[in-house]
Design an enzyme around this catalytic site. Sequence first.
Site, short mmCIF file in Angstrom:
data_model
loop_
_atom_site.label_atom_id
_atom_site.label_comp_id
_atom_site.label_asym_id
_atom_site.label_seq_id
_atom_site.Cartn_x
_atom_site.Cartn_y
_atom_site.Cartn_z
N HIS A 72 0.84 -1.20 0.00
CA HIS A 72 0.00 0.00 0.00
C HIS A 72 0.87 1.25 0.00
O HIS A 72 1.82 1.36 0.78
CB HIS A 72 -0.90 0.01 1.24
CG HIS A 72 -1.75 1.24 1.37
ND1 HIS A 72 -1.64 2.11 2.43
CD2 HIS A 72 -2.71 1.76 0.56
CE1 HIS A 72 -2.50 3.10 2.28
NE2 HIS A 72 -3.17 2.91 1.16
N SER A 73 0.56 2.18 -0.88
CA SER A 73 1.18 3.50 -0.89
C SER A 73 2.70 3.39 -1.06
O SER A 73 3.19 2.81 -2.02
CB SER A 73 0.79 4.24 0.40
OG SER A 73 1.10 5.60 0.33
N PHE A 74 3.47 3.93 -0.10
CA PHE A 74 4.93 3.86 -0.14
C PHE A 74 5.43 2.43 -0.30
O PHE A 74 6.49 2.19 -0.89
CB PHE A 74 5.51 4.49 1.13
CG PHE A 74 6.96 4.20 1.36
CD1 PHE A 74 7.95 4.92 0.72
CD2 PHE A 74 7.35 3.18 2.22
CE1 PHE A 74 9.30 4.63 0.91
CE2 PHE A 74 8.69 2.88 2.44
CZ PHE A 74 9.67 3.61 1.78
#
Length: 235
Positions: free
Chosen positions: A76-78
């Site tokens: 998720h994300s980073f």
Amino acid sequence: MSTYLLVHGAWHSGEAWDRVVPLLTTAGHRVLAPSLTGHGDTAHLLTPEVGLETYVDDVAGLIEAEDLTDVILVGHSFAGLVVSSVANRLPDRIGHLVYLDAMVPADGETAVDVMPITATLIEAAAASGTPWRVPPMPELPDPHGLFGITDPDDKAWVRGMLCDEPVLAYRQPVRLDHPAVAAIPRTHIHCVGQEIDGITRRPVPATAQVFELRSGHDCMVIVPDELAALLLKLA
């Protein structure tokens, strides 16, 4: 039975997946959702030396220690950077790569390369008393809220798990030079409806499948049922 390994994004912890894990396990699958070094129950281990490579070691080490194969690896994300480098290190153990509203790097890129706005966070940290620590992004006015979360109780819950991120995590490059990585099936899940100015999404490779999820960024908190339903399509 499939094995899901869920990797949280910057500032969060494995607790962020608490609403998704039981939905996947109830469907008969094995699920691991660790907290990366310096997060959650290892928050006391956060130092200037912790970085992207530390996180890759965390996840790759877990895969090897548990002797996991055919893993559905979700970042998720980073953590798009984390799962990319993990797949590069252990391509024969990864069955599917999932980029969940995530950074999508090329070989040798850092978080700043993928998302230049990250440089602003590093600059703000440099002007503080602890220049190696990047605090969580501030809450924005609705409808963006805290990582897309607007429910007061949910915001309080997530705020309680947030911690600083080390600058080194944003400065270390991703490794994506193993030719076998290209053969791993990829899925991109895009959270849509609450886009933020200044944050742009990279084009998705033509070979990858794409799902859209109407949600703010922290979809595992906001719409866990809908997210789990998409992840179960990959089992």
